[in-house]
Enzyme design. Structure first.
Site, mmCIF file in Angstrom:
data_model
loop_
_atom_site.group_PDB
_atom_site.id
_atom_site.type_symbol
_atom_site.label_atom_id
_atom_site.label_comp_id
_atom_site.label_asym_id
_atom_site.label_seq_id
_atom_site.Cartn_x
_atom_site.Cartn_y
_atom_site.Cartn_z
ATOM 1 N N SER A 28 38.152 37.592 43.729
ATOM 2 C CA SER A 28 38.946 38.816 43.648
ATOM 3 C C SER A 28 38.023 39.996 43.307
ATOM 4 O O SER A 28 37.039 40.233 43.992
ATOM 5 C CB SER A 28 40.061 38.644 42.607
ATOM 6 O OG SER A 28 40.993 39.684 42.668
ATOM 7 N N ASP A 38 47.580 33.901 50.394
ATOM 8 C CA ASP A 38 47.204 35.103 49.636
ATOM 9 C C ASP A 38 47.766 36.357 50.297
ATOM 10 O O ASP A 38 47.394 36.704 51.421
ATOM 11 C CB ASP A 38 45.676 35.181 49.547
ATOM 12 C CG ASP A 38 45.176 36.204 48.537
ATOM 13 O OD1 ASP A 38 45.940 37.113 48.171
ATOM 14 O OD2 ASP A 38 44.003 36.089 48.132
ATOM 15 N N HIS A 52 47.378 34.493 45.855
ATOM 16 C CA HIS A 52 46.080 34.969 45.385
ATOM 17 C C HIS A 52 45.599 34.197 44.158
ATOM 18 O O HIS A 52 44.408 33.899 44.030
ATOM 19 C CB HIS A 52 46.166 36.464 45.072
ATOM 20 C CG HIS A 52 44.866 37.069 44.655
ATOM 21 N ND1 HIS A 52 43.745 37.073 45.464
ATOM 22 C CD2 HIS A 52 44.495 37.689 43.499
ATOM 23 C CE1 HIS A 52 42.743 37.668 44.840
ATOM 24 N NE2 HIS A 52 43.168 38.040 43.639
#
EC number: 2.3.1.31
Length: 336
Positions: free
Chosen positions: A134, A287, A316
């Site tokens: 991320s 995601d 995610h």
């Protein structure tokens, strides 16, 4: 326990503003070998800290996916975060007062610059594995572009080359929630707490997805109120507000929006072409925040990039939850 690296010189940011001094909180696990060839550097995501053994349990530790008996693991808290590095809660040495909303805006490149300074202070010339998911993946990518000869292997999870309009819109919506809390503008440490709780609840919808809630927040057939999903949203918001700070969250989300490896480098394709590391890109099929197509782009334009896709209901957050699947893929591509 985390340690503090103090950089006494002025720290110039990408936008030209300057922090009079910089502190970076970091932690290490394992021992650095004589050749200094066993370094694994972990870059953390938005609200995490510098102790990956806490938030990536099962992946990092003795006899885990990344064995601390074999490797020297470094993780640094990013600028703007409230876990020890210079942030809006810090005292501005020039005024003697808390920065608050006078803290300067900073970018992912500024974060990476601070990591490079820390690595130099630790006399680390080469990194065997650089790992980030991320927002952590954004940092790792920038670092691998800026210092291509320093990074031997790169593992990027659920991230992108340029933060999307979708991601920026989600972050702006969260900031709007924080700003709607009138206490956010006050100097108190916990100001903006309710706004932060709402922002976290909004963010969670992008971290998970329809199927996540359908499987994990199911109510009894005849429930008419006090739904599990409602309680869950409030719980997650309150959980974050007890450990994090609204101003730090606001600034970190702005830094996330700044992410664009192609800025002043021609474009993203040209920037990614600078990466020399053997690169594993891991995507999560479900995601919503960082769709698979964004990781496919990375694997296509990083010269030694390879793509793996994880099947997960967790969206995610799968990059944090699906530890066994990640571990398996890492060992498939690298000898750890």
């Amino acid at each position: 326990m985390p340690e503090i690296f103090k950089y006494q010189d002025p720290f110039q940011l990408e936008n030209g503003e300057v922090l009079p001094e910089l502190e970076v909180s970091y932690s290490t696990l394992g021992k650095l070998n004589k050749e200094k060839s066993n370094v694994i550097w972990v870059c953390h995501a938005l609200t995490a800290n510098a102790q990956p053994e806490d938030w990536w349990r099962g992946l990092i530790g003795n006899e885990k996916g990344i064995d601390t008996e074999k490797y020297f693991i470094v993780c640094a808290n990013i600028i703007g975060s409230c876990y020890g590095s210079t942030n809006p809660k810090s005292i501005n040495p020039e005024t003697g007062e808390v920065y608050g909303l006078n803290f300067p805006l900073f970018s992912i490149r500024d974060v990476t610059k601070s990591l490079e300074l820390l690595s130099e202070a630790l006399e680390i010339e080469h990194i065997q594995f650089l790992i980030g998911g991320s927002m952590g993946g954004m940092q790792a990518m920038e670092w691998a572009i800026e210092k291509p000869d320093k990074i031997k292997n790169l593992i990027l999870l659920a991230t992108n080359a340029k933060h999307s309009s979708w991601g920026i819109a989600l972050n702006e919506t969260q900031r709007m929630a924080i700003e709607a809390d009138s206490t956010f503008y006050k100097k108190e440490t916990n100001s903006g707490k309710k706004g932060l709780e709402a922002a976290r609840a909004i963010a969670l919808l992008s971290y998970r997805n329809y199927n996540t809630y359908r499987h994990t927040q199911v109510d009894q057939e005849h429930t008419a109120d006090h739904f599990r999903a409602s309680t869950y949203q409030k719980y997650q918001g309150e959980k974050l507000s007890k450990r994090f700070n609204a101003k730090c969250y606001w600034y970190l989300s702005k830094a996330m929006d700044s992410h664009n490896v192609g800025r002043n480098r021609g474009d993203c394709k040209k920037a990614l072409a600078k990466i020399k590391a053997e690169t594993l890109v891991i995507a999560v099929q479900s995601d919503l925040l960082f769709p698979v197509e964004e990781q496919r782009f990375l694997a296509q334009y990083i010269p030694k990039g390879k793509l793996e896709i994880i099947d997960s209901i967790y969206g995610h957050d799968g990059f944090l939850i699906e530890v066994e699947k990640i571990k398996s893929l890492v060992h498939k591509h690298f000898k750890l």
